[in-house]
Write an enzyme that holds these catalytic residues in place. Structure first.
Site, PDB file in Angstrom:
ATOM      1  N   CYS A 182       0.827  -1.205   0.000  1.00  0.00           N
ATOM      2  CA  CYS A 182       0.000   0.000   0.000  1.00  0.00           C
ATOM      3  C   CYS A 182       0.861   1.255   0.000  1.00  0.00           C
ATOM      4  O   CYS A 182       2.014   1.235   0.376  1.00  0.00           O
ATOM      5  CB  CYS A 182      -0.879   0.011   1.250  1.00  0.00           C
ATOM      6  SG  CYS A 182      -1.806  -1.484   1.436  1.00  0.00           S
ATOM      7  N   ARG A 205       4.704   0.639  -6.141  1.00  0.00           N
ATOM      8  CA  ARG A 205       4.632  -0.297  -5.013  1.00  0.00           C
ATOM      9  C   ARG A 205       3.595  -1.388  -5.246  1.00  0.00           C
ATOM     10  O   ARG A 205       3.493  -2.334  -4.472  1.00  0.00           O
ATOM     11  CB  ARG A 205       4.309   0.454  -3.715  1.00  0.00           C
ATOM     12  CG  ARG A 205       5.329   1.523  -3.378  1.00  0.00           C
ATOM     13  CD  ARG A 205       4.739   2.549  -2.448  1.00  0.00           C
ATOM     14  NE  ARG A 205       4.452   2.017  -1.145  1.00  0.00           N
ATOM     15  CZ  ARG A 205       5.346   2.002  -0.141  1.00  0.00           C
ATOM     16  NH1 ARG A 205       6.544   2.461  -0.372  1.00  0.00           N
ATOM     17  NH2 ARG A 205       5.041   1.512   1.024  1.00  0.00           N
ATOM     18  N   TRP A 231      -3.021  -2.521  -1.678  1.00  0.00           N
ATOM     19  CA  TRP A 231      -2.710  -3.822  -2.275  1.00  0.00           C
ATOM     20  C   TRP A 231      -3.432  -4.831  -1.396  1.00  0.00           C
ATOM     21  O   TRP A 231      -3.070  -5.013  -0.235  1.00  0.00           O
ATOM     22  CB  TRP A 231      -1.196  -4.027  -2.277  1.00  0.00           C
ATOM     23  CG  TRP A 231      -0.742  -5.223  -3.052  1.00  0.00           C
ATOM     24  CD1 TRP A 231      -0.990  -5.518  -4.355  1.00  0.00           C
ATOM     25  CD2 TRP A 231       0.042  -6.313  -2.571  1.00  0.00           C
ATOM     26  NE1 TRP A 231      -0.410  -6.690  -4.713  1.00  0.00           N
ATOM     27  CE2 TRP A 231       0.233  -7.216  -3.648  1.00  0.00           C
ATOM     28  CE3 TRP A 231       0.604  -6.614  -1.354  1.00  0.00           C
ATOM     29  CZ2 TRP A 231       0.956  -8.387  -3.539  1.00  0.00           C
ATOM     30  CZ3 TRP A 231       1.355  -7.791  -1.236  1.00  0.00           C
ATOM     31  CH2 TRP A 231       1.510  -8.653  -2.314  1.00  0.00           C
ATOM     32  N   ASN A 237      -1.320   1.090   6.130  1.00  0.00           N
ATOM     33  CA  ASN A 237      -0.496   0.116   5.424  1.00  0.00           C
ATOM     34  C   ASN A 237       0.025  -0.857   6.478  1.00  0.00           C
ATOM     35  O   ASN A 237       0.505  -0.449   7.526  1.00  0.00           O
ATOM     36  CB  ASN A 237       0.668   0.808   4.705  1.00  0.00           C
ATOM     37  CG  ASN A 237       1.568  -0.217   4.010  1.00  0.00           C
ATOM     38  OD1 ASN A 237       1.118  -1.314   3.702  1.00  0.00           O
ATOM     39  ND2 ASN A 237       2.822   0.121   3.818  1.00  0.00           N
ATOM     40  N   GLY A 238      -0.121  -2.168   6.195  1.00  0.00           N
ATOM     41  CA  GLY A 238       0.354  -3.177   7.154  1.00  0.00           C
ATOM     42  C   GLY A 238      -0.775  -4.153   7.457  1.00  0.00           C
ATOM     43  O   GLY A 238      -1.753  -4.233   6.720  1.00  0.00           O
ATOM     44  N   GLU A 279      18.319 -16.167 -10.839  1.00  0.00           N
ATOM     45  CA  GLU A 279      17.932 -14.754 -10.972  1.00  0.00           C
ATOM     46  C   GLU A 279      17.432 -14.464 -12.384  1.00  0.00           C
ATOM     47  O   GLU A 279      16.437 -13.752 -12.569  1.00  0.00           O
ATOM     48  CB  GLU A 279      19.121 -13.862 -10.616  1.00  0.00           C
ATOM     49  CG  GLU A 279      18.894 -12.380 -10.821  1.00  0.00           C
ATOM     50  CD  GLU A 279      17.719 -11.808 -10.027  1.00  0.00           C
ATOM     51  OE1 GLU A 279      17.195 -12.501  -9.126  1.00  0.00           O
ATOM     52  OE2 GLU A 279      17.286 -10.684 -10.346  1.00  0.00           O
ATOM     53  N   LYS A 326      13.733 -12.900 -13.161  1.00  0.00           N
ATOM     54  CA  LYS A 326      13.555 -11.674 -13.945  1.00  0.00           C
ATOM     55  C   LYS A 326      12.561 -11.912 -15.081  1.00  0.00           C
ATOM     56  O   LYS A 326      11.652 -11.138 -15.316  1.00  0.00           O
ATOM     57  CB  LYS A 326      14.886 -11.207 -14.552  1.00  0.00           C
ATOM     58  CG  LYS A 326      15.804 -10.451 -13.675  1.00  0.00           C
ATOM     59  CD  LYS A 326      15.358  -9.081 -13.250  1.00  0.00           C
ATOM     60  CE  LYS A 326      14.631  -8.979 -11.961  1.00  0.00           C
ATOM     61  NZ  LYS A 326      15.030  -9.524 -10.735  1.00  0.00           N
ATOM     62  N   GLU A 381       8.841 -12.781 -13.821  1.00  0.00           N
ATOM     63  CA  GLU A 381       8.094 -11.768 -13.058  1.00  0.00           C
ATOM     64  C   GLU A 381       7.660 -10.587 -13.936  1.00  0.00           C
ATOM     65  O   GLU A 381       6.728  -9.865 -13.574  1.00  0.00           O
ATOM     66  CB  GLU A 381       8.874 -11.283 -11.848  1.00  0.00           C
ATOM     67  CG  GLU A 381      10.076 -10.417 -12.134  1.00  0.00           C
ATOM     68  CD  GLU A 381      10.720  -9.891 -10.844  1.00  0.00           C
ATOM     69  OE1 GLU A 381      10.002  -9.590  -9.880  1.00  0.00           O
ATOM     70  OE2 GLU A 381      11.946  -9.797 -10.809  1.00  0.00           O
ATOM     71  N   HIS A 384      18.650 -34.978 -14.213  1.00  0.00           N
ATOM     72  CA  HIS A 384      17.843 -35.570 -13.123  1.00  0.00           C
ATOM     73  C   HIS A 384      16.380 -35.136 -13.198  1.00  0.00           C
ATOM     74  O   HIS A 384      15.686 -35.094 -12.193  1.00  0.00           O
ATOM     75  CB  HIS A 384      18.458 -35.160 -11.775  1.00  0.00           C
ATOM     76  CG  HIS A 384      19.861 -35.620 -11.612  1.00  0.00           C
ATOM     77  ND1 HIS A 384      20.213 -36.902 -11.290  1.00  0.00           N
ATOM     78  CD2 HIS A 384      21.022 -34.965 -11.830  1.00  0.00           C
ATOM     79  CE1 HIS A 384      21.528 -37.020 -11.262  1.00  0.00           C
ATOM     80  NE2 HIS A 384      22.049 -35.856 -11.592  1.00  0.00           N
ATOM     81  N   LYS A 394       6.570  -3.809  -4.930  1.00  0.00           N
ATOM     82  CA  LYS A 394       8.004  -3.520  -4.879  1.00  0.00           C
ATOM     83  C   LYS A 394       8.603  -3.993  -3.567  1.00  0.00           C
ATOM     84  O   LYS A 394       9.736  -4.448  -3.520  1.00  0.00           O
ATOM     85  CB  LYS A 394       8.264  -2.011  -5.041  1.00  0.00           C
ATOM     86  CG  LYS A 394       9.739  -1.635  -5.024  1.00  0.00           C
ATOM     87  CD  LYS A 394      10.511  -2.319  -6.132  1.00  0.00           C
ATOM     88  CE  LYS A 394      11.998  -2.085  -6.053  1.00  0.00           C
ATOM     89  NZ  LYS A 394      12.725  -2.958  -7.005  1.00  0.00           N
TER      90      LYS A 394
END
Ligand code: AGP
Length: 610
Positions: A2, A27, A77, A103-104, A483, A487, A490, A506, A605
């Site tokens: 948020c 965010r 969010w 927010n939280g 990584e 990238k 996402e 395997h 974010k």
């Protein structure tokens, strides 16, 4: 995550609040809203809606709010309750005198809600947040600050709050516990915001509220209190980075801009932290003697930061022979952490607000471990939970997909590994000197790679419609494979998996056919031939291969569909160089698919809630 903005001053609040929210869009959010107390001090007016801030702006254009110099706004969010109008912030109490944005997560909201309902309070949303205005209403007998202080004492969990009361038309109250919140100091006006970019074009003077602090803002004053009500001295910082550094500077996306900042970011880090052939890590705040006593290191982090931590393991064990454990913070925090006073815990976090990383750090500190943060945000929660802080100073990273923060984290881990190698005596001065001279060439190597971005864009184009990707790397480039996959997935939403190349037979080799693509990170190294064997096995099954290879390696062309070259460097430095083509590959595939590169769907974010 948020976003919160708040304003009290002489100017019209609504345009400033909306502009601030727009600068927090990175965010991640799915609804937004605003509340103002009109200049005639009548009653609080609000507007809120699901969707992007543009939807809110259209709503306000059709139904303008009355002129007001005091207000709060929010981008949500969703955590508790779907992104609907009723769940969007801000939220009223029953009397509609108190208005709150949050927010939280209020972890004890159910019990509070039941208690308040038993007292007759009616709730309009499914959110945890809505208990806050009702709780303040319960304590409100005319003293706004006192009612807020009493209510906050009952909240468990994390919160950053902006609060209005229609009986106090000149006052904005803010409070934080576990979620970031700053105060912006202006001339005859003051602001609150979840993050600096929201107010940077209005003021550079900020107060980073600490956990458990509450601020009372009027247009010409700011007072900060602790939760016990004791006044706290005001510590005003001046933000170093400029407004334009937060804008895109002509790049199509923040992510592309930030990819291009990497040569300067790493260059500045090296200039400020390498003196001659010595690594100087101010903020380490652990003496050489304390470092020498370190018998074991644990690295905890999430996402990209976790991948940086995996590389840190290779480097520290190689340079200093100290055993290193690396674990995703969300796993580490829930298992038996075998840490004690001889353990150094390295917590890596760009935002310094990631809930799982913070929680893991608190657990470790309770067990006596020393904590060293590698962090990009000054004054963030993680930095206040740590014994030492190594700031990466990469500047604000607006794109949700981490790029410059990642290579800055890697660089810091190279420097820390060199320092530990020096302190333990495992690395000779000569070895340090030759490695550092190679490290100093990284910024120019980065610039070389960025010159080939048009070629990478051309290579990326046909891969935009591939069913899924496999990223393969070995040894120090195994984290690079993880990584690279993160990238791509996402920002392009194409399924992508990073794997240790030695593991291919395997299981993953079953994936290989003409519809899949494999990115092989195969710079010149001790295990180069092993990577070539992997590539031959993939080609034999019609898999398409994009190879990341060392400049001058002509032989690899026969084993790959496409080759992206990186400059020749010390083998241990190849993960730093490989990061850029992997970032650019992901970026151009996502652009080809017209994805929202800077704000990918479902992502935030900084993940400040579990
Ligand atoms: C990476 O591109 C993502 N943005 C995400 O994985 C991120 O690295 C993770 O959430 C950790 O964030 P932090 O570094 O702020 O703690």
């Amino acid at each position: 995550m948020c976003g919160i903005t708040g304003y009290v001053g002489l100017r019209s609040a609504a345009p400033l609040l909306i502009a601030g929210l727009e600068k927090l869009e990175y965010r991640g959010y799915d609804s937004s809203g605003i509340g103002v107390l009109p200049a005639d001090h009548s009653k609080i007016e609000i507007a809120k809606t699901p969707g992007k801030i543009k939807v809110l702006k259209d709503l306000l254009a059709a139904n303008p709010l009355p002129q007001a110099n005091l207000g709060i706004s929010h981008s949500r969010w969703a955590t508790h309750g779907a992104p609907t109008k009723s769940n969007a912030h801000p939220h009223f109490d029953g009397s509609q005198k108190i208005l709150v944005v949050h927010n939280g997560i209020i972890e004890n909201y159910e019990e509070l809600k039941v208690r308040l309902q038993q007292k007759g309070h009616k709730f309009l949303s499914q959110t945890d947040t809505e208990v806050v205005p009702h709780l303040i209403e319960e304590y409100y007998r005319g003293d706004f600050l006192a009612a807020v202080q009493k209510a906050l004492k009952e909240l468990k969990g994390s919160f950053a709050l902006g609060i209005l009361c229609s009986d106090y038309p000149d006052t904005l109250i803010a409070a934080r516990l576990g979620s970031p919140l700053i105060v912006g100091i202006g001339k005859n006006e003051n602001f609150i915001a979840s993050d600096v970019p929201a107010i940077l074009d209005q003021t550079k003077k900020v107060v980073y509220l600490k956990d458990g602090e509450l601020a009372v803002l009027k247009k010409d004053s700011v007072a900060v209190y602790d939760l016990a009500g004791k006044k706290v001295p005001l510590k005003v910082d001046t933000v170093k980075f400029s407004v334009e550094s937060v804008q895109k500077q002509g790049f199509a996306h923040f992510m592309l801009k930030e990819i291009h900042e990497q040569p300067d970011v790493v260059g500045h880090m090296l200039k400020s932290r390498v003196c001659g052939d010595n690594v100087v890590l101010d903020g380490l705040s652990l003496s050489d003697r304390q470092l020498k006593k370190t018998l074991r290191i644990f690295i905890v982090a999430c996402g990209t930061a976790y991948h940086a931590g995996l590389l840190g393991k290779y480097l520290i064990e190689k340079f200093a022979h100290i055993p290193v454990g690396v674990e995703a913070a969300s796993e580490f925090r829930y298992r038996e952490q075998l840490v004690d006073k001889n353990t150094l815990v390295i917590a890596i976090s760009q935002s310094g607000e990631t809930a799982d990383t913070l929680a893991a750090v608190k657990e470790c500190r309770n067990k006596g471990a020393k904590v060293l943060a590698v962090c990009n945000v000054v004054g963030s929660s993680l930095t206040r939970e740590s014994d030492g802080v190594l700031y990466t100073h990469a500047g604000p990273e607006i794109g949700v997909a981490s790029t410059k923060a990642y290579t800055a984290q890697l660089t810091m881990l190279y420097l820390l590994a060199l320092k530990l190698g020096d302190v333990t005596g495992i690395l000779s001065k000569g070895e340090q000197k030759s490695f550092i001279s190679e490290l100093k060439r990284i910024p120019e190597h980065f610039r070389e790679i960025l010159k080939s971005k048009a070629l990478i864009a051309k290579i990326a184009k046909p891969y935009a419609h591939v069913g899924c990707f496999l990223f393969l790397g070995r040894n120090i480039n195994y984290p690079s494979a993880l990584e690279g996959a993160l990238k791509l997935k996402e920002i392009s939403y194409i399924p992508a998996e990073g794997y240790a190349a030695g593991e291919m037979k395997h299981g993953p080799i079953a994936l290989i056919d003409e519809y899949r693509a494999v990115v092989c990170i195969a710079p010149q190294s001790e295990i180069y031939e092993k990577m070539i064997s992997n590539m031959q096995e993939i080609r034999a099954r019609k898999g398409k291969i994009i190879a990341i290879a060392t400049e001058g390696d002509e032989g690899i062309v026969a084993h790959a569909t496409n080759v992206i070259y990186i400059p020749k460097t010390h083998e241990l430095l190849t993960p730093l160089l490989a990061a850029l083509p992997l970032q650019l590959l992901a970026y151009y595939v996502a652009v080809q698919l017209k994805c929202d590169v800077d704000q990918p769907r479902n992502l935030a974010k900084s993940v400040t809630v579990e």
